[in-house]
Write an enzyme that holds these catalytic residues in place. Structure first.
Site, PDB file in Angstrom:
ATOM      1  N   ASP A 407      65.441 156.414  -3.305  1.00  0.00           N
ATOM      2  CA  ASP A 407      64.167 156.506  -2.613  1.00  0.00           C
ATOM      3  C   ASP A 407      64.173 157.707  -1.667  1.00  0.00           C
ATOM      4  O   ASP A 407      65.153 157.937  -0.954  1.00  0.00           O
ATOM      5  CB  ASP A 407      63.930 155.209  -1.833  1.00  0.00           C
ATOM      6  CG  ASP A 407      62.592 155.177  -1.137  1.00  0.00           C
ATOM      7  OD1 ASP A 407      61.566 155.196  -1.839  1.00  0.00           O
ATOM      8  OD2 ASP A 407      62.572 155.130   0.107  1.00  0.00           O
ATOM      9  N   GLU A 436      63.412 160.400  -6.015  1.00  0.00           N
ATOM     10  CA  GLU A 436      62.199 161.093  -5.593  1.00  0.00           C
ATOM     11  C   GLU A 436      62.583 162.413  -4.935  1.00  0.00           C
ATOM     12  O   GLU A 436      63.166 162.410  -3.851  1.00  0.00           O
ATOM     13  CB  GLU A 436      61.415 160.236  -4.602  1.00  0.00           C
ATOM     14  CG  GLU A 436      60.858 158.953  -5.202  1.00  0.00           C
ATOM     15  CD  GLU A 436      60.108 158.138  -4.172  1.00  0.00           C
ATOM     16  OE1 GLU A 436      58.923 157.846  -4.397  1.00  0.00           O
ATOM     17  OE2 GLU A 436      60.705 157.796  -3.133  1.00  0.00           O
TER      18      GLU A 436
END
Length: 695
Positions: A407, A436
């Site tokens: 994340d 990400e």
């Protein structure tokens, strides 16, 4: 205590430098000299230094001297005013890691029947006490300070299942904390639990090797969302054990749960965070809902997914069992890990054991907030990096997970991410790592961030391909169309998205997705962007979107429920919206079984034909040809040297026009969305449709 009522502060700001702040309301902030007293030996040193700036009602002094970190000192001014020497800010100095980096693998509690050893890294503390109990049997044991600021003790007693915390003392103040290296805990981080690792040895199923990341088909789902819907008739609703039930069916008789995922054909199940998170009461898990991107502890599984969150062994065993059951169906497990921030910068084991160390700060000493959650982990700090690596290793070795989705990976430095990959791959040649790669505003130079722009610096790490997402379905603005929703001006961009064309160093780095847990579902977006169309037309557009995602070069990623046109009723940020919005809607699964079957076909097509899974650019360029037909339709032409078919032509037509193309008669249609046929060397591709041809 209010700062204005305090007349003197003393901080160690470097290993030979003390800063004293003296109130201007106290002798005008003037003291000609200071004294440093060792409270253990009563030794006193006279300190002299220079006055520096005046700020916020205090006069500052810099005093050069030597001292021993972890020893209790008091600083006296020339008039006898005294305060403790605070070491906490020393962790922000450049030399801190050089003095205190500890490379041992023995932190935490290590049990045998005869004795248990406890070790905690807390170099700034002046005292650490072990508080340990079971039922009414409560004891306190002081820990001995050792090399590199590691405190330890060995208790010669059978402590299996005992609960414990550390009482961290820093001068006259103390605070209780769970063990950041504990293997288990009780509900809501109340205490850590001593675990006999022989009772939780992992037993697993062998898996077929994943030779290339492009062989993967990733399916993202939350533990709670997977099984909570009554219609799916899974017994262990919202629990790890919901993944362990076989033979479950919906109320309409279709497969649900793991049997359904097995039927669908995905290769990897990506789980939303399953480490202990803060915003669901583990004793009352039905009261609140959260995705789990608010980590409280990285070292133990989330208690709301356990049948008894106060049972230290169940917390491990039920999580292990879930992973094992997914493996039994020949699927791998990817964990979504949140190593970019923590829920509460103060109320976590890392900050409590070593203040100011684990969280990134800017040049002014202020907390970095690229995560927009109030803090960023300081991943370049050696012990923070070691902790992340140690926890990643634990999830692989103890639980058997097969990879990580990171994340907000752009907050984490490149060196740390590469080390996670190297360690993971050394443990498992099929290990996957992706995340990400957004460029977040964290206090780290852009050149050091693990962003998409820096993908060439992390050659084995994948990135969510936002160019693919925004081109194919349209950006997250609900009203803006993408290619599959009818913006044919994006035809050339769609061609690039399908074949990457060197956006990444490797094809394997491209995680192709159009929907994930974040933002609106594709179905909900198309209700807004294509509200002028009837529902059947929008359904076909959703299926076009899925087909392009699954068949494109790269790694396909599907959000749970996307394959049966999942909806959140327009909610674009459902992180705490509850089960009704976030659940995997098994009734909807039955309603759109025709879409599910089409998605299954696309997955099978990809898995059984290497032309959809090229991992080498040169190989791809020799075998994949993609064309813009009449500025509206994409012709996806693939060849391969093995398999039942050596050549494919796939047509994606999101326009309303019927587009006629010439095609050889020996091609046959494997799939058509609108009952297209090849007749007399021609194929009419109807509006908002797609056709898969092969020979």
């Amino acid at each position: 205590m209010q700062r204005e009522s305090i007349r003197m502060y003393a901080y160690a700001i470097d290993f030979d430098l003390i800063k004293v702040d003296l109130s201007l309301n106290y002798y005008n902030g003037i003291s000609s000299q200071y004294y440093l007293k060792n409270l253990d030996t009563s030794e006193v040193k006279i300190l002299k230094g220079e006055a520096t700036e005046k700020e916020n009602g205090f006069q500052s002094y810099l005093l050069h001297t030597d001292f021993s970190v972890g020893t209790r000192y008091k600083v006296f001014d020339n008039y006898g005013l005294a305060c403790f020497l605070d070491f906490s800010q020393l962790s922000m100095s450049k030399e801190f890691d050089d003095h205190f980096y500890y490379d041992g693998d023995d932190l935490g509690s290590h049990y045998t029947k005869e004795k248990t050893t406890f070790k905690v890294w807390s170099p700034l503390s002046t005292e650490v006490v072990l508080k340990i109990w079971k039922d009414e049997d409560l004891h306190y044991y002081p820990l001995e300070r050792g090399d590199k600021g590691v405190y330890s003790t060995t208790i010669k007693k059978d402590l299996d299942g005992y609960e414990y915390v550390y009482v961290i003392g820093m001068n006259e103040q103390s605070i209780e904390t769970a063990d950041p290296y504990a293997y288990s805990c009780t509900a809501n981080m109340h205490s850590s639990v001593v675990i006999d690792l022989d009772k939780v040895r992992r037993v697993d199923y062998p898996l077929t090797e994943l030779k290339h990341n492009t062989d993967a088909v990733i399916y993202e789902v939350g533990v709670r969302d997977f099984s909570v819907d009554e219609y799916g008739q899974i017994t262990h609703k919202g629990k790890f054990l919901g993944f362990c039930e076989e033979g479950t069916v919906t109320k309409n008789g279709f497969s649900s749960g793991m049997d359904y995922l097995d039927m669908l054909g995905v290769t990897h199940v990506q789980l939303l965070p399953i480490n202990d998170y803060a915003t669901v009461d583990e004793d009352h898990p039905d009261l609140l809902y959260n995705w789990g991107y608010d980590p409280a502890q990285y070292n133990v599984p989330e208690g709301s997914y356990i049948t008894d969150p106060n049972d230290g062994y169940k917390r491990i065993l039920e999580c292990q069992r879930m992973v094992r059951c997914i493996h039994k169906h020949n699927m791998r497990v990817i964990l979504d890990v949140v190593y970019n921030h923590m829920h509460d910068v103060n109320n976590n084991t890392l900050e409590k054991t070593v203040p100011y160390y684990f969280f990134r700060r800017d040049e002014n000493g202020e907390l970095s907030n690229g995560s927009w959650c109030g803090n960023d982990l300081n991943t370049t700090a050696k012990m923070c990096r070691k902790y992340i690596l140690d926890m990643c290793k634990r999830w692989q070795v103890l639980y058997g997970v097969d990879g990580f989705r990171m994340d907000l990976m752009g907050i984490i430095d490149i060196d740390t991410v590469n080390m996670i990959y190297e360690q993971g791959h050394a443990l498992d040649s099929s290990f996957m790592l992706y995340g990400e790669g957004w460029n977040m505003g964290t206090a780290l130079p852009d050149s050091e961030k693990t962003t998409i722009e820096n993908n060439h610096k992390t050659p084995h790490v994948g990135f969510f391909n936002d160019h693919f997402r925004d081109t194919v379905k349209g950006p997250n603005q609900m009203e803006v169309k993408g290619y599959t929703s009818g913006d044919t001006y994006k035809t050339n961009e769609a061609i690039i998205a399908m074949c990457d064309y060197n956006k990444f160093l490797s094809i394997e780095q491209s995680i192709n997705y159009t929907e994930c847990h974040d933002n609106a579902t594709v179905f909900d977006k198309f209700i807004i962007s294509n509200g002028h169309e009837d529902e059947y037309c929008r359904q076909k557009r959703c299926l076009l979107t899925l087909a392009m995602t699954i068949l494109a070069q790269g790694v396909p990623f599907i959000h749970a429920g996307q394959e049966f046109l999942g909806t959140k009723n327009g909610n674009q940020n459902s992180y705490n919206a509850g089960d009704a919005v976030n659940k995997l809607d098994w009734e909807r699964h039955d309603e759109y079984m025709n879409v599910v079957q089409a998605v299954k076909f696309f997955i099978d097509l990809r898995k059984h034909n290497k032309c959809f899974r090229y991992y080498d650019y040169e190989d791809m360029h020799q075998h994949v040809f993609i064309n813009n037909i009449y500025y509206r339709m994409v012709e996806y032409h693939l060849t391969q040297d093995e398999g039942d078919y050596k050549e494919f032509k796939i047509y994606f037509n999101p326009s309303y026009d019927v587009i006629t193309i010439g095609i050889e008669d020996d091609f046959k249609i494997l799939y058509s969305m609108s009952n297209e046929r090849i007749e007399n060397g021609q194929l009419n591709v109807f509006g908002v449709s797609m056709v898969v041809c092969a020979r």
